[in-house]
Motif scaffolding. Structure first.
Motif, short mmCIF file in Angstrom:
data_model
loop_
_atom_site.label_atom_id
_atom_site.label_comp_id
_atom_site.label_asym_id
_atom_site.label_seq_id
_atom_site.Cartn_x
_atom_site.Cartn_y
_atom_site.Cartn_z
N GLN A 1 0.62 7.80 -12.02
CA GLN A 1 1.71 7.74 -12.77
C GLN A 1 1.49 7.43 -13.79
N LYS A 2 0.56 6.52 -14.36
CA LYS A 2 1.00 6.61 -16.08
C LYS A 2 0.25 7.56 -16.76
N THR A 3 -0.72 8.66 -15.84
CA THR A 3 -0.63 9.56 -16.72
C THR A 3 -0.05 10.40 -16.66
N HIS A 4 0.98 10.85 -15.19
CA HIS A 4 1.88 11.61 -15.25
C HIS A 4 2.74 11.86 -16.36
N SER A 5 3.59 10.00 -16.64
CA SER A 5 4.80 9.73 -16.91
C SER A 5 3.52 10.00 -18.61
N ALA A 6 3.23 10.09 -19.24
CA ALA A 6 2.77 10.39 -20.35
C ALA A 6 2.66 12.20 -20.89
N ALA A 7 2.55 12.43 -19.80
CA ALA A 7 2.51 13.71 -20.33
C ALA A 7 3.43 14.57 -19.82
N GLY A 8 4.67 14.03 -19.24
CA GLY A 8 6.45 13.70 -18.67
C GLY A 8 6.57 13.80 -20.28
N LEU A 9 6.40 12.50 -21.11
CA LEU A 9 6.86 12.45 -22.15
C LEU A 9 6.30 13.48 -23.11
N GLY B 1 7.91 13.69 -14.78
CA GLY B 1 6.09 13.90 -14.76
C GLY B 1 5.86 13.26 -13.34
N PRO B 2 5.71 12.13 -12.91
CA PRO B 2 4.86 11.54 -11.81
C PRO B 2 5.61 11.88 -10.58
N LEU B 3 7.16 13.08 -10.45
CA LEU B 3 7.93 12.75 -9.19
C LEU B 3 7.56 13.90 -8.07
N ALA B 4 6.15 14.82 -8.72
CA ALA B 4 5.52 14.89 -7.61
C ALA B 4 4.79 14.13 -6.57
N ASP B 5 4.67 13.63 -7.31
CA ASP B 5 3.52 12.54 -5.72
C ASP B 5 4.64 11.63 -5.70
N VAL B 6 5.78 11.70 -5.05
CA VAL B 6 6.32 11.30 -3.74
C VAL B 6 6.26 11.77 -2.76
N GLY C 1 3.29 5.06 -0.99
CA GLY C 1 2.75 3.67 -1.73
C GLY C 1 2.36 3.94 -3.19
N SER C 2 3.00 5.50 -3.78
CA SER C 2 2.87 5.63 -4.87
C SER C 2 4.44 4.84 -5.40
N THR C 3 4.24 4.85 -6.87
CA THR C 3 5.39 4.96 -6.98
C THR C 3 6.62 5.48 -6.76
N MET C 4 7.05 6.32 -6.95
CA MET C 4 7.75 7.95 -6.85
C MET C 4 7.59 7.46 -5.19
N ALA C 5 7.01 7.62 -4.83
CA ALA C 5 7.24 7.37 -3.27
C ALA C 5 8.20 5.83 -3.11
N LYS C 6 7.87 5.01 -3.24
CA LYS C 6 8.56 3.70 -3.24
C LYS C 6 9.97 3.43 -4.22
N ILE C 7 10.11 4.76 -5.07
CA ILE C 7 11.66 4.54 -5.19
C ILE C 7 12.23 5.41 -4.71
N LEU C 8 11.60 6.52 -4.08
CA LEU C 8 12.15 7.37 -3.37
C LEU C 8 12.05 7.52 -2.16
N PHE C 9 12.04 6.34 -1.46
CA PHE C 9 11.45 5.70 -0.37
C PHE C 9 12.13 6.61 0.73
N ARG D 1 -0.72 16.74 -2.54
CA ARG D 1 -0.86 17.34 -3.65
C ARG D 1 -0.78 19.27 -2.81
N THR D 2 0.59 18.72 -1.47
CA THR D 2 0.24 20.18 -1.05
C THR D 2 1.82 20.51 -1.63
N LEU D 3 2.39 20.69 -1.06
CA LEU D 3 4.23 21.38 -0.69
C LEU D 3 4.65 21.03 -1.96
N THR D 4 4.20 19.52 -2.41
CA THR D 4 5.64 18.53 -3.71
C THR D 4 4.69 18.93 -4.79
N HIS D 5 3.28 20.18 -4.67
CA HIS D 5 2.95 19.99 -5.96
C HIS D 5 2.61 22.13 -5.83
N SER D 6 3.63 23.08 -5.16
CA SER D 6 3.20 23.86 -4.94
C SER D 6 4.40 24.68 -6.43
#
Length: 164
Positions: free
Chosen positions: A3-11, A41-46, A50-58, A72-77
């Motif tokens: 998540q930290k890497t994807h957030s940095a990329a989003g920045l 940036g990290p939203l696709a990991d919903v 157990g990911s941060t986005m999955a917890k936030i958007l339970f 890494r299928t539907l939400t990354h497509s």
């Protein structure tokens, strides 16, 4: 990637959009855009339990789990990004660009990962941009170096745009 890497990329992506749109970095508009980039940036990991986005958007994460959507299928497509594009069109142009670019940075970065991404989901092809021996493992020293490079670029961009 984490998540930290994807957030940095989003920045970094949000800052590039701010420059493209000629928005002052010291403005409320820019602050909102940067926050949006760091969240999109990290939203696709919903789709990863157990990911941060999955917890936030339970509720969304739980629905994806019930539908048996793998990581890494539907939400990354590209198909999902097209759906997001249509859903976010009503946003103000700056925030639309930031959201879409930051979201798109996620699967782009994951293409550097050993496992690759099903970019053309529902087709089963996994795509990886680097050969396996050069690909970046999640949580590895290579990812940490990449993450710090993104943070460095994210700190440099606002100052590179200052004119005296």
């Amino acid at each position: 990637m984490l998540q930290k890497t994807h957030s940095a990329a989003g920045l970094v992506v949000a800052e590039m959009v701010l420059i493209y749109e000629d928005v002052a970095f010291l403005s409320w508009e820019a602050a909102g855009a940067i926050l949006l980039g760091c969240l999109a940036g990290p939203l696709a990991d919903v789709d990863k339990q157990g990911s941060t986005m999955a917890k936030i958007l339970f509720p969304l994460s739980a629905l994806l789990k019930v539908l048996k959507v793998r990581h890494r299928t539907l939400t990354h497509s590209l198909l999902f990004m097209l759906a997001l594009l249509l859903l976010t069109l009503p946003l103000p142009p700056l925030y639309f660009l930031v959201f879409m670019a930051a979201y798109a940075s996620h699967p782009l970065i994951d293409l550097l990962n050993v496992n690759g991404v099903q970019l053309f989901w529902p087709l089963p092809w996994k795509i990886r941009l680097l050969p396996k021996y050069l690909a970046v493992d999640t949580g590895s020293a290579g990812e940490t170096a990449f993450q710090w490079m993104l943070v460095g670029v994210g700190l440099w961009i606002p100052f590179s745009n200052i004119t005296f």
